[in-house]
Write an enzyme that holds these catalytic residues in place. Structure first.
Site, PDB file in Angstrom:
ATOM      1  N   GLU A  20       0.802  -1.222   0.000  1.00  0.00           N
ATOM      2  CA  GLU A  20       0.000   0.000   0.000  1.00  0.00           C
ATOM      3  C   GLU A  20       0.839   1.277   0.000  1.00  0.00           C
ATOM      4  O   GLU A  20       0.523   2.231   0.706  1.00  0.00           O
ATOM      5  CB  GLU A  20      -0.957  -0.003   1.205  1.00  0.00           C
ATOM      6  CG  GLU A  20      -1.976  -1.117   1.099  1.00  0.00           C
ATOM      7  CD  GLU A  20      -2.870  -1.239   2.331  1.00  0.00           C
ATOM      8  OE1 GLU A  20      -4.084  -1.326   2.140  1.00  0.00           O
ATOM      9  OE2 GLU A  20      -2.363  -1.268   3.464  1.00  0.00           O
TER      10      GLU A  20
HETATM   11  C1  ACM Z   1      -1.861  -5.478   4.050  1.00  0.00           C
HETATM   12  O1  ACM Z   1      -2.913  -6.016   4.455  1.00  0.00           O
HETATM   13  N1  ACM Z   1      -1.834  -4.193   3.775  1.00  0.00           N
HETATM   14  C2  ACM Z   1      -0.664  -6.250   3.847  1.00  0.00           C
END
Ligand code: ACM
Length: 534
Positions: free
Chosen positions: A342
């Protein structure tokens, strides 16, 4: 090792064996005939690779000793651990003695010739004269102890004297794991968990033969590990958490204590510093880590994707070098997890450039990189592992990118969020947890095969499985218990048990038998209506 029987077959023979044994008086003349039926051999979680029931059970008694090779420090420690587990409920003294000092009882033995058992396999032989656990390595004895423990009635987990009899079904279990990497992740960043809370979780994981404890030590909401060369990371970056509570961090001694305790349960700590995104706590602690030179405010919300280390600045790599050096020095395990998920505020070019610089730092300090699977969109270092957290609905292109990395040599750890994420709500009515990956009831969590999850990913490229527990909504051990159980045992079974044993209908019965055990351990689990709880 070939599985000797598949679970549906096992189940019917177990029911027969259970009926026969409970009606037989078990041949142990000194013991009362009343009490729970002997738990059928192999009716444990995770399912063993091979089970050959037969013969009379062993009955623990006041005279039972735990016999070990007392010249071997680890065997001795495992013997003490086993005796410590069994003493409170049985009320028996269970002395840990040298194997020459007694006959019968419970013998733990290391056999250098038992190479087929590998690093973690074991053989358990049980009969009226005693129980012998054989392994090639201490970890195998420890895993075998968990099987032995689950063969006993659930009341053995209570900490006050209970009535027996304490019988272990007769026969032989021969067992080795399917995958070498069987992990559980705890997010100690969104909410901080104390050393004692982490130890409690380690003990729960041990029961299901988990061998990696992944600690998510940094995120936007908190930096949880003391770094001497950057002291404000913990002192300031660790000073809050989701919702604005006081947060906390581990001193280096605290972390060493977690590592030591995990090692005593044959779990390797995999520390994670999430980079270049998920870094607000660091960016709040040191102004120079920000591209504009302005420190960010601490963050106590639950949004993701807004923070990034400053990829063009050299100080970023001084920071990474120092953090990785200090953390690697504290960590005896092989891996260091660098996150990489992310990173929505980092351009793709910057992301790849960052990973090109950071992965060699991990190698320089003697560790192997693990990253979330977005790392496969950059250039994973040779030997790196990528942790897949996609969903059924993840695009075919993204799945293929991960599978291609696997074919090219990157080991893949499978943590599909819509199966293995323990923080997903079970149903819309689950008070705790999140639902962005969907609702994950017990069957959905268990009923998939690692070998077929990602098309085009060969099983040889799968390092194993991991069950992450994110804690945006979880702040107490009771919350962890409620979300991890009973899904964690299912993920543990996918990691340990041969594919031939995979069968929901028999799994749910074995899982049902874990209910009283979890209750005896003080774990208030989710009583899923999919499981016929005992
Ligand atoms: C994640 O759940 N952002 C690895």
């Amino acid at each position: 090792m070939t599985p000797r029987r598949t679970l549906p077959l096992l189940l019917s023979s177990l029911l027969l064996a259970g009926a026969a044994l409970s009606g037989s008086g078990s041949g142990a003349a000194a013991e009362p005939a009343a009490g729970p039926a002997v738990r059928p051999l192999g009716a444990v979680v995770p399912a063993p690779a091979s089970v050959t029931p037969g013969g009379e059970p062993y009955t623990l008694g006041r005279g039972t000793a735990v016999r070990v090779d007392s010249a071997d420090r680890e065997s001795r420690a495992i013997g003490r651990y086993l005796a410590g587990l069994l003493r409170p409920a049985t009320g028996y003294p269970l002395p840990v003695v040298d194997d020459d000092a007694a006959r019968g009882g419970i013998l733990l033995r290391l056999d250098p010739r038992a190479t087929a058992l590998g690093d973690e396999g074991y053989e358990l032989r049980s009969g009226p004269g005693g129980v012998t656990l054989t392994a090639h390595a201490p970890a195998g004895l420890f895993r075998g102890v968990q099987t032995l423990r689950q063969q006993l009635p659930a009341a053995v987990e209570r900490r006050t004297v209970q009535s027996g009899p304490w019988r272990i079904a007769g026969g032989t279990v021969t067992d080795t794991p399917r995958f070498a990497y069987r992990g559980a992740m705890l997010d100690v960043s969104r909410h901080f968990f104390t050393v004692d809370q982490v130890k409690r979780y380690i003990d729960q994981l041990a029961l299901y033969k988990i061998n990696k404890l992944h600690l998510h030590l940094s995120d936007d909401q908190g930096w949880r590990i003391a770094i001497d060369s950057w002291p404000r990371l913990a002192a300031h970056g660790g000073s809050t958490q989701v919702g604005g509570g006081p947060g906390g961090f581990y001193s280096k001694d605290d972390y060493r204590e977690i590592v030591r305790y995990a090692a005593s349960r044959y779990q390797e700590v995999v520390p994670e510093i999430d980079m270049p995104g998920h870094t607000n706590a660091a960016l709040a602690s040191y102004a120079e880590l920000n591209c504009d030179g302005v420190a960010r405010p601490l963050y106590t919300g639950t949004e993701v994707g807004f923070s990034s280390l400053c990829v063009p600045k050299e100080v970023t790599y001084d920071f990474v070098d120092d953090v990785v050096r200090e953390l690697a020095a504290l960590t005896p395990g092989r891996y260091l997890h660098i996150g990489g998920d992310e990173a929505h505020s980092t351009s793709h070019a910057d992301y790849a450039a960052f990973m090109d610089r950071v992965q060699p730092v991990v190698a320089k300090y003697g560790k192997t990189v693990i990253g979330w699977h977005q790392l496969t969109g950059a250039r994973p270092a040779p030997g790196a592992l990528a942790q897949y957290w996609g969903l059924d609905r993840t695009s075919a292109a993204e799945k293929e990118r991960v599978a291609a990395a696997g074919r090219a040599g990157t080991g893949i750890v499978l943590s599909p969020a819509d199966r293995a994420y323990l923080d997903m709500k079970y149903t819309k009515d689950t008070p705790l947890g999140l639902s962005w990956a969907g609702y994950v009831e017990v069957r959905r969590s268990y009923d998939w095969d690692p070998a077929t999850l990602l098309p085009g990913l060969p099983e040889t490229a799968i390092a194993g499985v991991e069950a992450p527990l994110w804690t945006e909504t979880l702040s107490e051990s009771a919350h962890l218990d409620r979300m991890a159980f009973p899904r964690l045992p299912g993920i543990a079974e996918l990691g340990w048990s041969p594919a031939a044993t995979h069968d929901w209908e028999s799994y749910r019965l074995r899982l049902a038998a874990q209910g009283p055990r979890l209750s005896a351990l003080g774990v208030d689990f989710h009583r899923s209506p999919q499981v016929p709880w005992e």
